[in-house]
Scaffold this motif. Structure first.
Motif, PDB file in Angstrom:
ATOM      1  N   ASP A  36       0.805  -1.226   0.000  1.00 23.80           N
ATOM      2  CA  ASP A  36       0.000   0.000   0.000  1.00 23.80           C
ATOM      3  C   ASP A  36       0.837   1.274   0.000  1.00 23.80           C
ATOM      4  OD1 ASP A  36       0.844  -0.324   2.641  1.00 23.80           O
ATOM      5  OD2 ASP A  36      -1.026   0.434   3.487  1.00 23.80           O
ATOM      6  N   ARG A  37       2.171   1.140   0.048  1.00 20.46           N
ATOM      7  CA  ARG A  37       3.053   2.307   0.005  1.00 20.46           C
ATOM      8  C   ARG A  37       3.959   2.311  -1.230  1.00 20.46           C
ATOM      9  NH1 ARG A  37       3.582   4.855   5.077  1.00 20.46           N
ATOM     10  NH2 ARG A  37       4.584   6.470   3.827  1.00 20.46           N
ATOM     11  N   GLN A  38       3.765   1.343  -2.131  1.00 25.36           N
ATOM     12  CA  GLN A  38       4.573   1.311  -3.340  1.00 25.36           C
ATOM     13  C   GLN A  38       4.217   2.487  -4.242  1.00 25.36           C
ATOM     14  OE1 GLN A  38       4.155  -2.648  -4.985  1.00 25.36           O
ATOM     15  NE2 GLN A  38       5.207  -3.564  -3.237  1.00 25.36           N
ATOM     16  N   ARG A  39       5.168   2.857  -5.083  1.00 28.48           N
ATOM     17  CA  ARG A  39       5.042   3.972  -6.032  1.00 28.48           C
ATOM     18  C   ARG A  39       4.932   5.335  -5.328  1.00 28.48           C
ATOM     19  NH1 ARG A  39       4.974   0.345  -9.552  1.00 28.48           N
ATOM     20  NH2 ARG A  39       3.458  -0.766 -10.708  1.00 28.48           N
ATOM     21  N   LEU A  84      20.088  -7.594 -10.108  1.00 23.09           N
ATOM     22  CA  LEU A  84      19.298  -8.243 -11.138  1.00 23.09           C
ATOM     23  C   LEU A  84      17.927  -7.610 -11.054  1.00 23.09           C
ATOM     24  CD1 LEU A  84      19.215 -10.522 -13.236  1.00 23.09           C
ATOM     25  CD2 LEU A  84      18.508 -12.064 -11.409  1.00 23.09           C
ATOM     26  N   GLY A  85      17.525  -6.874 -12.109  1.00 26.99           N
ATOM     27  CA  GLY A  85      16.255  -6.167 -12.040  1.00 26.99           C
ATOM     28  C   GLY A  85      15.868  -5.515 -13.348  1.00 26.99           C
ATOM     29  N   ASP A  86      14.802  -4.763 -13.270  1.00 24.48           N
ATOM     30  CA  ASP A  86      14.195  -4.110 -14.430  1.00 24.48           C
ATOM     31  C   ASP A  86      14.993  -2.860 -14.820  1.00 24.48           C
ATOM     32  OD1 ASP A  86      12.590  -2.895 -16.331  1.00 24.48           O
ATOM     33  OD2 ASP A  86      10.817  -2.782 -15.051  1.00 24.48           O
ATOM     34  N   PRO A  87      15.589  -2.848 -16.014  1.00 28.11           N
ATOM     35  CA  PRO A  87      16.361  -1.680 -16.441  1.00 28.11           C
ATOM     36  C   PRO A  87      15.535  -0.389 -16.447  1.00 28.11           C
ATOM     37  CG  PRO A  87      16.689  -3.506 -17.957  1.00 28.11           C
ATOM     38  CD  PRO A  87      15.610  -3.915 -17.006  1.00 28.11           C
ATOM     39  N   ALA A  88      14.260  -0.484 -16.748  1.00 24.96           N
ATOM     40  CA  ALA A  88      13.417   0.718 -16.777  1.00 24.96           C
ATOM     41  C   ALA A  88      13.370   1.401 -15.414  1.00 24.96           C
ATOM     42  CB  ALA A  88      12.001   0.365 -17.241  1.00 24.96           C
ATOM     43  N   TYR A  89      13.560   0.645 -14.365  1.00 26.46           N
ATOM     44  CA  TYR A  89      13.551   1.213 -13.010  1.00 26.46           C
ATOM     45  C   TYR A  89      14.961   1.587 -12.548  1.00 26.46           C
ATOM     46  CZ  TYR A  89      12.739   1.726  -8.004  1.00 26.46           C
ATOM     47  OH  TYR A  89      12.684   2.220  -6.721  1.00 26.46           O
ATOM     48  N   TYR A  90      15.904   0.674 -12.678  1.00 26.37           N
ATOM     49  CA  TYR A  90      17.202   0.857 -12.039  1.00 26.37           C
ATOM     50  C   TYR A  90      18.164   1.782 -12.777  1.00 26.37           C
ATOM     51  CZ  TYR A  90      15.793  -2.586  -8.629  1.00 26.37           C
ATOM     52  OH  TYR A  90      15.125  -3.229  -7.620  1.00 26.37           O
ATOM     53  N   THR A  91      17.933   2.063 -14.053  1.00 24.60           N
ATOM     54  CA  THR A  91      18.828   2.990 -14.751  1.00 24.60           C
ATOM     55  C   THR A  91      18.761   4.391 -14.144  1.00 24.60           C
ATOM     56  OG1 THR A  91      17.139   3.351 -16.443  1.00 24.60           O
ATOM     57  CG2 THR A  91      18.865   1.727 -16.936  1.00 24.60           C
ATOM     58  N   ARG A  92      17.658   4.738 -13.525  1.00 23.60           N
ATOM     59  CA  ARG A  92      17.537   6.083 -12.902  1.00 23.60           C
ATOM     60  C   ARG A  92      18.521   6.284 -11.755  1.00 23.60           C
ATOM     61  NH1 ARG A  92      11.478   5.655 -10.818  1.00 23.60           N
ATOM     62  NH2 ARG A  92      11.463   4.219 -12.532  1.00 23.60           N
ATOM     63  N   SER A 139      13.115   4.228  -3.907  1.00 21.08           N
ATOM     64  CA  SER A 139      14.155   5.140  -4.395  1.00 21.08           C
ATOM     65  C   SER A 139      14.969   5.715  -3.244  1.00 21.08           C
ATOM     66  CB  SER A 139      13.524   6.285  -5.190  1.00 21.08           C
ATOM     67  OG  SER A 139      12.930   5.806  -6.365  1.00 21.08           O
ATOM     68  N   LEU A 140      14.297   6.100  -2.168  1.00 22.84           N
ATOM     69  CA  LEU A 140      15.012   6.621  -0.997  1.00 22.84           C
ATOM     70  C   LEU A 140      15.956   5.573  -0.425  1.00 22.84           C
ATOM     71  CD1 LEU A 140      12.123   8.480   0.887  1.00 22.84           C
ATOM     72  CD2 LEU A 140      14.094   9.531  -0.239  1.00 22.84           C
ATOM     73  N   LEU A 141      15.478   4.337  -0.318  1.00 26.84           N
ATOM     74  CA  LEU A 141      16.307   3.261   0.216  1.00 26.84           C
ATOM     75  C   LEU A 141      17.535   3.018  -0.660  1.00 26.84           C
ATOM     76  CD1 LEU A 141      13.456   0.823   1.253  1.00 26.84           C
ATOM     77  CD2 LEU A 141      15.209   1.734   2.807  1.00 26.84           C
ATOM     78  N   ILE A 142      17.340   2.963  -1.967  1.00 27.04           N
ATOM     79  CA  ILE A 142      18.459   2.711  -2.883  1.00 27.04           C
ATOM     80  C   ILE A 142      19.469   3.842  -2.821  1.00 27.04           C
ATOM     81  CG2 ILE A 142      19.118   2.508  -5.317  1.00 27.04           C
ATOM     82  CD1 ILE A 142      16.386   1.022  -5.698  1.00 27.04           C
TER      83      ILE A 142
END
Length: 164
Positions: free
Chosen positions: A86-89, A115-123, A94-97
């Motif tokens: 219920d707190r995703q997005r 190992l993850g989604d490039p659309a998310y982690y490239t940021r 991002s704060l944790l990373i």
């Protein structure tokens, strides 16, 4: 929202949060909570951060050492990372990373893989590095971010807690 190191007593909240966050996720295999517990038991949970909203743990990220061609090169693996459904997005992951990368850099870490989604982690500055390989995974999902020093090359291995 406060990002802090995991402390004694957070274990059950982290476990429940990880179960909930990965439930129904298309890439989960059900081992995520056990990985964190096994890393903790082995003393290989190098950095474990929680996002706390008041006293409630709403997010968690784990960092553990990896080897490159069998050697400890000062690199770490990011994951698992979880945010309560219920707190995703809301930017908690991002704060944790970002906080984790900053802390690892301050500790002298050379880099981080995931190992993850490039659309998310490239940021966060992660990208595929042709010289770093994680066997048996699609190359486009294995990414690295150098924190200092040169980009290494070789085969990456996660801690045995990951079952690889």
């Amino acid at each position: 929202m406060k990002i802090r190191k995991e402390r004694r007593g957070d274990e059950s909240a982290i476990h429940a949060l990880t179960v909930a966050a990965f439930r129904g996720h298309p890439y989960r295999d059900g081992t995520e909570p056990g990985i964190i517990s096994d890393l903790r038991s082995a003393g290989a949970l190098s950095l474990s951060l929680v996002a706390a909203d008041r006293d409630e743990v709403v997010g968690h990220v784990a960092f553990s050492p990896v080897t490159i061609d069998g050697a400890d090169c000062g690199w770490f693996g990011l994951g698992p990372i979880s945010v309560t459904p219920d707190r995703q997005r809301q930017g908690i992951g991002s704060l944790l990373i970002r906080d984790g990368l900053k802390r690892l850099s301050a500790l002298g870490a050379k880099g981080v893989v995931l190992l993850g989604d490039p659309a998310y982690y490239t940021r966060f500055g992660f990208a595929c590095h042709a010289g770093l390989v994680l066997p048996n995974v699609p190359v486009e999902y294995f990414m690295a971010r150098t924190l200092q020093g040169p980009n290494p090359t070789g085969e990456v291995a996660y801690h045995a807690a990951f079952g690889s």
